[in-house]
Design an enzyme around this catalytic site. Structure first.
Site: not given
Lengths: 438, 529
Positions: B348, B475, B440
């Site tokens: 991330s 994600h 995601d």
């Protein structure tokens, strides 16, 4: 020559956390191809003493060594020995004589450092930096096994319950003439699904307080305690004894009206004991025969002759012809402490005469000694022993040659587990001559 | 009736006569699989064994045409047998399905056994789960339960059928229902979800990496749903799942302003090293670096946001490039680290930081692994101190679903990123692996991956770029076999906000497993050879 310190040599042990009786795979990778390497194991005991083992290998063309597949050409073991690093552990040079490795705290694992060194080293490991090293944990208890100290009913014992809802078969676990409450084998058996109670019967609270030895009812109390435990299957009970523990086990299996075992295992023991007494009288009998003690040139004590020759007088032997449950006898033919082999032969003959020899499973191992313990634990040919009665410390000769003794431990343990599982978990009530007792 | 303790799972009947008083014959049916409670004279059984002919019973009365057999029946079937005039002698075992308070004692059939191997393993190691000594073709439910460090209960369950020999094995048999279906050897682990009735918006993250998770796996009879009441456990096994290999050392780092945790492998070293970065959830997470240390890498988990030991308020971004450079150098300078073998792994926002750090002058990582992250940032990471953008001030690109859950995806669309924040990708000089979860919802991973790939290609550096792309993955592509969640609590103040991560359980789990193996191989290649 300046060694280039690479960061690529890797040493892995799978599993890094295993039970004491599980095998592991030791793998070296990315070393220089066809190079000489030494793999070494180092363990510091709870008592502070260090034990080590080592083996010499040559890496293959890819720079790898797999201990389970490759041949050690020197060290504390040779040949292809997946677990050699553990069973060939010996006290490090300079250690005091007569050490024996026994785990006291079974809640924590035994930690072994395994390292790989450049070259074929046999000493001076402390002076050289290894190429790589890992730590390995060896556990006596599987996750979820519960350890429960037992002091009820005057007992000095520890109960180990397997994980899971149960109920489980129950087993009484006895060690020998050194006394104390030794828990590690019981913890391991519980890790295999058997509710096992390790019982101190020589240095128990009762004996320490009264100065007298326990009698048959102590063991019957232990049996009843275990049997009525809510997690124990009352009809599936067994007993396991080593050395003097064998004497008790045979006595209880044959003579007690209270104890009804599905099976019994006797390691390194004998059926010879005065039948008109119990524990005290058995120990007195040894004492009376102590003149037959022999000594090696190093003053190690050989006690195997104390009970020889095997008496023909039936009042001096447990009548195993009356045994009604399967019995496994585990014998080291090089036992220098008890006349285990001769006793086993006599027991076999007694059972053949009585017609119950189909109950006997005899495992006899050439060159194995007295202390046939769970596998991969190091073998000692002699160690310091404190006699419970005389409180004297001496060097007892147990016997056995390390390689064959270690093989015997591995084989015996495996067969012992199968024997227990078959008889404790098995379907048909063993020994029943008709199936109507289902 | 014998005393009633539940012990085992099949019933032994000793039928005294095959001819009832009514003159009917009783036939043993062909095996048709286990069907408890079957009506009619037939016994349904996985294995009907004719054991023997007995000639004399314990009571001394002789049998006539006695056949003893072992079968699996329910109480109802046995009642029918009585009605049909058979005399049945009890020495009974447990029943496959006991009815209410009726339980049968056995000393015949052994209880089923459930095994898991290894019993103690690292979290990224597979566990082999087997059951045996079951009745043939017996339906069972496996249930896994564990408590997080915070005390929340996570659980999963799956339905299996034992084979003809009464054995099932998760590495080869399919689940036919439950938290997952199909052949999924580690399904019980990755499909765990918070138990009903627990706290909202949970995500499983190990805080105390030095102690294992204990996962208790139980074997229940029949195809049941464990959350519905107390069910009958046949067997259970506990396994430990560890984040550290034995003797991995954990060291708190609070020096030169750096806030982090160092995880050091056992052994003399020297070792390659990794800088481990997470996202804007903040805090200090050690569970991935613990695993990496267990594989032989000195790993530094670095806090950069939302940690009490960092300067400034916890909701502001207060560190700059010099902070990250210092952290990287801390690793390089460590006596047990090979200074030219240091890589970076980031997820991330940590992925953005990895790329950014790699372009700081004087910082030369050996490789980067970037998971689902942007190439630019809506808040700047400057060299000066006291960066004051408030995280929540950039809500322009926040989207919300029907349930009010926030979807951050568009925040990181390349077109939405401040151009001067975008990393100068053409300056990258080390191999980069970018991992995309195609579902995601928190980051525009695909678009960012495309951008990196394109920029590197223009710079003639395609050979540096590796891309892994996983359909159905969300994600949070984390180390394998751990439970994943499609959404979880993002913040509680100023108001409660749940965020959507995306990902569907089975493909996400598959992505985690595959990606982790590839990440480890990538590190071997770039940091060790």
């Amino acid at each position: 020559m300046m060694e280039e310190k690479q960061c690529c040599v890797t040493l892995s042990v799978q599993p890094s956390r295993g039970l004491v009786d599980e095998k592991f795979i030791v793998l070296v990778q990315n070393a220089l191809p066809s190079s000489q390497l030494t793999i070494r194991a180092l363990h510091q005991c709870e008592d502070g003493h260090s034990w080590h083992s080592f083996a010499h290998y040559t890496s293959d063309a890819t720079g790898a060594v797999n201990v389970s597949e490759d041949c050690s050409v020197g060290g504390t073991y040779t040949g292809v020995e997946a677990m050699g690093l553990l069973w060939s552990l010996k006290p490090v040079p300079g250690s005091k004589a007569g050490l024996r490795m026994r785990k006291k705290n079974v809640l924590a694992p035994m930690v072994v450092t395994i390292s790989v060194y450049q070259g074929h080293l046999s000493e001076g490991f402390g002076n050289q930096e290894p190429l790589a090293g890992v730590e390995v944990e060896r556990w006596y208890m599987a996750p979820g096994v519960r350890r429960i100290p037992v002091t009820e009913d005057g007992l000095t014992a520890t109960l180990f319950l397997p994980s899971g809802p149960g109920p489980f078969p129950g087993l009484l676990d006895l060690w020998g003439g050194g006394g104390q409450l030794v828990e590690y084998r019981a913890a391991l058996l519980a890790s295999h699904g058997i509710a096992t109670m390790a019982l101190d019967y020589l240095t128990c609270k009762y004996t320490m307080e009264t100065g007298t030895f326990v009698k048959q009812d102590y063991f019957e109390t232990a049996y009843k305690f275990l049997q009525k435990h809510p997690k124990v299957l009352s009809s599936r009970m067994a007993m396991l004894g080593l050395s003097l523990g064998t004497s008790i086990t045979l006595r209880m299996a044959v003579c007690s009206e209270v104890t009804k075992f599905r099976c019994a295992v006797c390691i390194s023991g004998s059926h010879i004991q005065p039948m008109d007494g119990f524990l005290k009288e058995t120990l007195d009998y040894f004492f009376r025969n102590s003149g037959k003690t022999r000594f090696t040139k190093d003053d190690e004590v050989i006690w195997r002759d104390l009970l020889l020759p095997i008496p023909s007088d039936p009042s001096l032997k447990v009548d195993v012809g009356k045994l009604q449950c399967p019995l496994m006898l585990i014998v080291g033919e090089d036992d220098q402490n008890w006349c285990t082999y001769e006793s086993a032969m006599d027991m076999k003959a007694m059972m053949e005469r009585a017609g119950n020899s189909h109950l006997l499973t005899l495992l006899s191992y050439p060159n194995a000694g007295h202390l046939i313990e769970p596998p991969y634990t190091p073998h000692v040919r002699a160690s310091v022993f404190r006699d419970v009665q005389s409180r004297q410390k001496l060097m007892a000769l147990w016997g056995g040659q390390t390689l064959e003794h270690s093989r015997a431990q591995e084989d015996a343990w495996r067969k012992l587990l199968v024997f227990l599982r078959t008889n404790l978990y098995g379907g048909v009530k063993p020994g029943a001559s008709s199936l109507s007792n289902l | 009736m014998p005393s009633l303790t539940r012990e085992a799972h099949c019933c032994h009947l000793v039928v005294e006569s095959v001819r009832s008083s009514a003159g009917r014959s009783f036939f043993l049916s062909e095996t048709r699989g286990f069907l408890p409670g079957l009506e009619g004279p037939a016994l349904a059984s996985g294995s009907v064994e004719i054991l023997t002919k007995i000639h004399k019973r314990k009571t001394g009365r002789p049998f006539r045409d006695g056949i003893m057999f072992r079968a699996h029946v329910s109480v109802r079937t046995m009642r029918q047998l009585f009605k049909a005039g058979f005399r049945v002698d009890w020495e009974l075992a447990g029943l496959q399905r006991h009815t209410g308070a009726v339980r049968w004692k056995s000393n015949t059939r052994p209880a089923p056994v459930l095994t898991a191997a290894p019993l103690r393993s690292l979290v990224d190691e597979p566990v082999s789960i087997r059951g045996h000594l079951l009745p043939p073709r017996c339906p069972v439910t496996l249930c896994a339960r564990m408590h997080s460090d915070e005390g929340d209960l996570w659980e999963s369950f799956a339905h299996y059928n034992a084979n003809e020999s009464g054995v099932f094995c998760l590495t080869s048999d399919p689940s036919v229902g439950g938290s997952y279906v199909g052949c999924q050897p580690m399904g019980l682990f990755w499909s765990m979800q918070p138990a009903p009735g627990g706290r909202e918006g949970l995500r499983l993250r190990k805080k105390n990496v030095e102690a294992p998770f204990t996962v208790r796996i139980s074997l229940l009879e029949g195809h049941v749903s464990p959350s519905r009441g107390q069910l009958n456990e046949l067997a259970a096994v506990s396994t430990e799942r560890w984040y550290v290999a034995p003797e991995v050392k954990r060291i708190d780092i609070r020096q030169n302003g750096i806030v982090g945790t160092l995880l050091v492998p056992p052994g003399p070293g020297p070792f390659p090293a990794l800088l481990d970065l997470w996202g804007m959830g903040g805090g200090l997470l050690e569970y991935r670096s613990s695993l990496l240390a267990s594989k032989g890498y000195v790993s530094l988990s670095l806090a950069y946001f939302g940690h009490k030991d960092l300067p400034g308020p916890p909701d502001r971004f207060t560190v700059g490039d010099s902070y990250f450079k210092a952290a990287f150098q801390l690793l390089q300078d460590h006596p047990q680290v090979v200074s030219d073998r240091v890589g970076i792994i980031g997820l991330s926002f940590g992925s953005y930081l990895a790329l950014r750090i790699a372009t700081i002058p004087g910082v030369k990582p050996s490789c980067l692994v970037c998971i689902n992250g942007p190439v630019g940032s809506t808040w700047s990471v400057t060299d000066s101190d006291g960066m004051t953008e408030h995280f929540d001030s950039f809500q322009n690109y926040w989207n919300f679903d029907d349930e009010g859950r926030v979807i951050f995806k568009e925040v990181s669309l390349p077109a939405n990123l401040p151009p001067d924040s975008i990393v100068q990708l053409e300056k990258l000089d080390c191999p980069v692996m970018y991992i995309v979860g195609e579902d995601d919802l928190s980051a525009s991973s695909i678009e960012n991956a495309d951008l990196i790939e394109e920029r590197l290609r223009s710079a003639g550096k395609s050979h540096l770029f590796t891309r892994l792309s996983y359909p159905g993955a969300g994600h949070l592509i984390e180390p394998p076999y751990s439970p994943s969640v499609r959404s979880s609590m993002w913040s509680v103040k100023p108001k409660k906000l749940i965020t959507l991560w995306g990902g569907h359980p089975a493909p996400h789990a598959a992505a985690q497993e595959d990606a982790w193996n590839k990440i480890l191989d990538y590190f071997e290649e770039n940091l060790r050879s």
